[in-house]
Scaffold this motif. Sequence first.
Motif, PDB file in Angstrom:
ATOM      1  N   THR A  46      40.542  33.082  52.448  1.00  0.00           N
ATOM      2  CA  THR A  46      41.312  34.310  52.680  1.00  0.00           C
ATOM      3  C   THR A  46      42.718  34.138  52.124  1.00  0.00           C
ATOM      4  O   THR A  46      43.358  33.122  52.371  1.00  0.00           O
ATOM      5  CB  THR A  46      41.419  34.579  54.199  1.00  0.00           C
ATOM      6  OG1 THR A  46      40.129  34.410  54.774  1.00  0.00           O
ATOM      7  CG2 THR A  46      41.926  35.977  54.482  1.00  0.00           C
ATOM      8  N   ILE A  47      43.191  35.129  51.331  1.00  0.00           N
ATOM      9  CA  ILE A  47      44.605  35.055  50.917  1.00  0.00           C
ATOM     10  C   ILE A  47      45.476  36.153  51.504  1.00  0.00           C
ATOM     11  O   ILE A  47      46.682  36.039  51.501  1.00  0.00           O
ATOM     12  CB  ILE A  47      44.818  35.065  49.383  1.00  0.00           C
ATOM     13  CG1 ILE A  47      43.931  36.120  48.727  1.00  0.00           C
ATOM     14  CG2 ILE A  47      44.658  33.682  48.791  1.00  0.00           C
ATOM     15  CD1 ILE A  47      44.359  36.422  47.288  1.00  0.00           C
ATOM     16  N   GLY A  48      44.891  37.233  52.004  1.00  0.00           N
ATOM     17  CA  GLY A  48      45.795  38.220  52.574  1.00  0.00           C
ATOM     18  C   GLY A  48      45.107  39.404  53.213  1.00  0.00           C
ATOM     19  O   GLY A  48      43.926  39.671  52.981  1.00  0.00           O
ATOM     20  N   GLN A  67      32.365  48.081  59.370  1.00  0.00           N
ATOM     21  CA  GLN A  67      31.837  48.507  58.066  1.00  0.00           C
ATOM     22  C   GLN A  67      32.668  47.801  56.998  1.00  0.00           C
ATOM     23  O   GLN A  67      33.889  47.993  56.930  1.00  0.00           O
ATOM     24  CB  GLN A  67      31.973  50.034  57.956  1.00  0.00           C
ATOM     25  CG  GLN A  67      31.608  50.617  56.612  1.00  0.00           C
ATOM     26  CD  GLN A  67      30.115  50.533  56.331  1.00  0.00           C
ATOM     27  OE1 GLN A  67      29.296  50.757  57.226  1.00  0.00           O
ATOM     28  NE2 GLN A  67      29.755  50.184  55.112  1.00  0.00           N
ATOM     29  N   CYS A  68      32.008  46.979  56.171  1.00  0.00           N
ATOM     30  CA  CYS A  68      32.727  46.104  55.229  1.00  0.00           C
ATOM     31  C   CYS A  68      32.292  46.421  53.800  1.00  0.00           C
ATOM     32  O   CYS A  68      31.129  46.195  53.439  1.00  0.00           O
ATOM     33  CB  CYS A  68      32.405  44.655  55.627  1.00  0.00           C
ATOM     34  SG  CYS A  68      33.205  43.401  54.622  1.00  0.00           S
ATOM     35  N   ASP A  69      33.202  46.941  52.958  1.00  0.00           N
ATOM     36  CA  ASP A  69      32.860  47.346  51.590  1.00  0.00           C
ATOM     37  C   ASP A  69      33.743  46.651  50.558  1.00  0.00           C
ATOM     38  O   ASP A  69      34.970  46.657  50.682  1.00  0.00           O
ATOM     39  CB  ASP A  69      33.039  48.865  51.444  1.00  0.00           C
ATOM     40  CG  ASP A  69      32.099  49.622  52.354  1.00  0.00           C
ATOM     41  OD1 ASP A  69      30.882  49.420  52.231  1.00  0.00           O
ATOM     42  OD2 ASP A  69      32.590  50.387  53.225  1.00  0.00           O
ATOM     43  N   LYS A  70      33.103  46.152  49.519  1.00  0.00           N
ATOM     44  CA  LYS A  70      33.827  45.516  48.415  1.00  0.00           C
ATOM     45  C   LYS A  70      34.528  46.602  47.615  1.00  0.00           C
ATOM     46  O   LYS A  70      33.904  47.541  47.157  1.00  0.00           O
ATOM     47  CB  LYS A  70      32.825  44.751  47.548  1.00  0.00           C
ATOM     48  CG  LYS A  70      33.449  43.920  46.446  1.00  0.00           C
ATOM     49  CD  LYS A  70      32.427  42.919  45.867  1.00  0.00           C
ATOM     50  CE  LYS A  70      31.175  43.664  45.377  1.00  0.00           C
ATOM     51  NZ  LYS A  70      30.064  42.795  45.040  1.00  0.00           N
ATOM     52  N   THR A  76      39.988  36.160  39.725  1.00  0.00           N
ATOM     53  CA  THR A  76      39.857  35.039  40.667  1.00  0.00           C
ATOM     54  C   THR A  76      39.840  35.506  42.127  1.00  0.00           C
ATOM     55  O   THR A  76      39.700  34.693  43.028  1.00  0.00           O
ATOM     56  CB  THR A  76      41.042  34.042  40.518  1.00  0.00           C
ATOM     57  OG1 THR A  76      42.261  34.770  40.746  1.00  0.00           O
ATOM     58  CG2 THR A  76      41.087  33.432  39.141  1.00  0.00           C
ATOM     59  N   SER A  77      40.011  36.813  42.362  1.00  0.00           N
ATOM     60  CA  SER A  77      40.045  37.265  43.758  1.00  0.00           C
ATOM     61  C   SER A  77      39.232  38.542  43.940  1.00  0.00           C
ATOM     62  O   SER A  77      38.890  39.224  42.982  1.00  0.00           O
ATOM     63  CB  SER A  77      41.489  37.487  44.200  1.00  0.00           C
ATOM     64  OG  SER A  77      42.007  38.637  43.571  1.00  0.00           O
ATOM     65  N   VAL A  78      38.935  38.832  45.205  1.00  0.00           N
ATOM     66  CA  VAL A  78      38.096  39.981  45.530  1.00  0.00           C
ATOM     67  C   VAL A  78      38.605  40.584  46.836  1.00  0.00           C
ATOM     68  O   VAL A  78      39.131  39.868  47.698  1.00  0.00           O
ATOM     69  CB  VAL A  78      36.602  39.550  45.592  1.00  0.00           C
ATOM     70  CG1 VAL A  78      36.402  38.370  46.512  1.00  0.00           C
ATOM     71  CG2 VAL A  78      35.702  40.682  46.023  1.00  0.00           C
ATOM     72  N   THR A  79      38.523  41.921  46.963  1.00  0.00           N
ATOM     73  CA  THR A  79      39.043  42.607  48.141  1.00  0.00           C
ATOM     74  C   THR A  79      37.948  43.418  48.820  1.00  0.00           C
ATOM     75  O   THR A  79      37.132  44.052  48.160  1.00  0.00           O
ATOM     76  CB  THR A  79      40.207  43.545  47.741  1.00  0.00           C
ATOM     77  OG1 THR A  79      41.236  42.769  47.126  1.00  0.00           O
ATOM     78  CG2 THR A  79      40.796  44.272  48.943  1.00  0.00           C
ATOM     79  N   ILE A 102      41.176  43.203  53.140  1.00  0.00           N
ATOM     80  CA  ILE A 102      41.299  41.755  53.221  1.00  0.00           C
ATOM     81  C   ILE A 102      40.857  41.154  51.883  1.00  0.00           C
ATOM     82  O   ILE A 102      39.859  41.567  51.317  1.00  0.00           O
ATOM     83  CB  ILE A 102      40.493  41.199  54.425  1.00  0.00           C
ATOM     84  CG1 ILE A 102      40.611  39.680  54.542  1.00  0.00           C
ATOM     85  CG2 ILE A 102      39.047  41.618  54.404  1.00  0.00           C
ATOM     86  CD1 ILE A 102      40.138  39.127  55.892  1.00  0.00           C
ATOM     87  N   SER A 103      41.655  40.191  51.375  1.00  0.00           N
ATOM     88  CA  SER A 103      41.371  39.616  50.060  1.00  0.00           C
ATOM     89  C   SER A 103      41.106  38.122  50.147  1.00  0.00           C
ATOM     90  O   SER A 103      41.681  37.420  50.980  1.00  0.00           O
ATOM     91  CB  SER A 103      42.553  39.860  49.114  1.00  0.00           C
ATOM     92  OG  SER A 103      42.739  41.240  48.934  1.00  0.00           O
ATOM     93  N   PHE A 104      40.226  37.680  49.244  1.00  0.00           N
ATOM     94  CA  PHE A 104      39.839  36.274  49.170  1.00  0.00           C
ATOM     95  C   PHE A 104      40.067  35.782  47.754  1.00  0.00           C
ATOM     96  O   PHE A 104      39.899  36.534  46.795  1.00  0.00           O
ATOM     97  CB  PHE A 104      38.353  36.111  49.505  1.00  0.00           C
ATOM     98  CG  PHE A 104      38.012  36.497  50.904  1.00  0.00           C
ATOM     99  CD1 PHE A 104      38.033  35.561  51.924  1.00  0.00           C
ATOM    100  CD2 PHE A 104      37.688  37.811  51.228  1.00  0.00           C
ATOM    101  CE1 PHE A 104      37.733  35.914  53.228  1.00  0.00           C
ATOM    102  CE2 PHE A 104      37.387  38.169  52.534  1.00  0.00           C
ATOM    103  CZ  PHE A 104      37.416  37.224  53.535  1.00  0.00           C
ATOM    104  N   VAL A 105      40.395  34.496  47.625  1.00  0.00           N
ATOM    105  CA  VAL A 105      40.486  33.902  46.301  1.00  0.00           C
ATOM    106  C   VAL A 105      39.363  32.875  46.163  1.00  0.00           C
ATOM    107  O   VAL A 105      39.010  32.195  47.134  1.00  0.00           O
ATOM    108  CB  VAL A 105      41.877  33.267  46.045  1.00  0.00           C
ATOM    109  CG1 VAL A 105      42.119  32.063  46.942  1.00  0.00           C
ATOM    110  CG2 VAL A 105      42.043  32.865  44.584  1.00  0.00           C
ATOM    111  N   CYS A 106      38.803  32.806  44.959  1.00  0.00           N
ATOM    112  CA  CYS A 106      37.741  31.840  44.666  1.00  0.00           C
ATOM    113  C   CYS A 106      38.396  30.485  44.371  1.00  0.00           C
ATOM    114  O   CYS A 106      39.368  30.416  43.612  1.00  0.00           O
ATOM    115  CB  CYS A 106      36.955  32.334  43.457  1.00  0.00           C
ATOM    116  SG  CYS A 106      35.537  31.302  43.057  1.00  0.00           S
TER     117      CYS A 106
END
Lengths: 120, 120, 120, 120, 120, 120
Positions: A46-48, A67-70, A76-79, A102-106
């Motif tokens: 998680t980055i933010g 409910q969680c949607d891309k 390098t990241s996904v929200t 919410i964002s994640f970094v690989c």
Amino acid sequence: MQHYKIVLPADLNDYGSLFGGTLLKWVDEIAYIRVSLDFPGQHFVTIGLDNVEFRHPIREGQILCFQCDKTRVGKTSVTYNVKVYRARYETESEEILFENNISFVCVDNAGEKSIIKQQE
Amino acid sequence: MQHYKIVLPADLNDYGSLFGGTLLKWVDEIAYIRVSLDFPGQHFVTIGLDNVEFRHPIREGQILCFQCDKTRVGKTSVTYNVKVYRARYETESEEILFENNISFVCVDNAGEKSIIKQQE
Amino acid sequence: MQHYKIVLPADLNDYGSLFGGTLLKWVDEIAYIRVSLDFPGQHFVTIGLDNVEFRHPIREGQILCFQCDKTRVGKTSVTYNVKVYRARYETESEEILFENNISFVCVDNAGEKSIIKQQE
Amino acid sequence: MQHYKIVLPADLNDYGSLFGGTLLKWVDEIAYIRVSLDFPGQHFVTIGLDNVEFRHPIREGQILCFQCDKTRVGKTSVTYNVKVYRARYETESEEILFENNISFVCVDNAGEKSIIKQQE
Amino acid sequence: MQHYKIVLPADLNDYGSLFGGTLLKWVDEIAYIRVSLDFPGQHFVTIGLDNVEFRHPIREGQILCFQCDKTRVGKTSVTYNVKVYRARYETESEEILFENNISFVCVDNAGEKSIIKQQE
Amino acid sequence: MQHYKIVLPADLNDYGSLFGGTLLKWVDEIAYIRVSLDFPGQHFVTIGLDNVEFRHPIREGQILCFQCDKTRVGKTSVTYNVKVYRARYETESEEILFENNISFVCVDNAGEKSIIKQQE
């Protein structure tokens, strides 16, 4: 993807309502499961989160629907957008109890930022 | 309804695999959420599970997908079939890790068996 | 072997009674301790429980007595009968709250089925 | 009364050994169950432990055997001696890992000290 | 160093008060953090507490203030005095709810007693 | 006010680092204790956090120091700045691992927004 959680006695603060921080912990776990499933074989941290606002107190026995949607995939990241609804008594209500992005970094094994490999 | 759980260090036995009893606890919680959502305003307690068989050890970091389907609605009780799949690395695998049928009885405030009110 | 558990606020569902799944988790833990003690130096994993029936709701503050008896030792597996009694207020009651048979298989370090070494 | 506990990953400190405080928490819970069973219908709170000494580190996977014996019954308080043994690998070892005396006072609903009613 | 803890539903016994053993677990954790900070790069394990006395029941919602002071540094061990105050409603009260002295021994990687290196 | 937390095995994700959501849960708990102490006799609920950014992975055994400062008191709400530092090995490092502003609203027994009573 939808995900459900029931608010139990062990989750409550001393006034009988759910801690805001516990709700954030659930949002993080559910989105972490989602990103791990969407990009198998890669590792994310998680980055933010966006600005967080709690507008509705949440009580014991409440069932929450997440409910969680891309919404964005970068190099390098996904929200993910996560919406939380009340899911009981009045069947799935339209009212959003909580919402955040919410964002994640690989990352690779050394913990360094790494390129997301998209699946065909 | 599908539900996901990630196996974390706090869930493991002293050999690094998931306790069978912990898996049953998750099956019960997920089906309890399902029955509470299917029959809003009524209260249910677990009355039974079929013969339980664990055929596959489950390890840390594994993401489990629980598929929960209503298979029988009686006058005072209801049954769900719960299948657990491995959900990671190999994307949703066809192999069933665990399967069981779990039943709930509808009770009133005094804890007495009560007739299930079907929604129209 | 007898074992006791007290039902605390952290163990309850949203109606103040013990989750059936939590009781199964305790049965598994207690029998796992028993099999580990009965066959020191060997490793076991749960492979099954009989058909599960919950006949009595269990409330906060209740002390449960688990009576765990070895009933069958096979070549690679072993079975325990677990009975749960109410143990408070009325001193050890004769009434069985819950009963099940739980089986474990002996495994080697690679997780393969292995012969149970009986102690002399 | 004997009682067993298995040391799991969730119980460990950051060096892989059991927290001394966690062992004391288990001693208190087990003796609390014991006093509640010995004097049904009465309520007790812990008032003290003897000087505490930890002489042996306790590791993950260790099964602990708690031997809990009533050693003194006063007018309003009662004392138990609790010994903790290592219970695995070497079958019940004679070596005492930990020992303490723990005392409880009987209280009424208002929390006031109250006379212990002995059973015939 | 001061440290605060709030007593939540998950910490309570079946009569709604904090377990004595849970308070001891918190004392041990807080002092363990303190000794780890005071002697960075060295590793400690708890070796003892003084005679323990609980004089005041502690209820849900209570905020506890732990005052932890180093009182003795020996060649291989160190002692902290921990006082617990009630910290709410009446602002920091003077009344001590609980007090104890807790000692740690310095150990090397093999778990052997080791000399404490003092910082300049 | 400073507050410390040690990262234990039970807090970790499946790659051995602390969940971001768990860190937010700790930030919320610590600030909740702070606001409860600063305004005794009044009740608060979390209403928001600033944009959240995790820049540093946090590992098992790390001791975290939370520095929590009141930065704004409004008519019905109050804001705290929380900084998290690494507190071990290198003694209190200057580097901020995490920082956020968290706000609480004062509520009455009915859960309605209420005026904050300042202490003289």
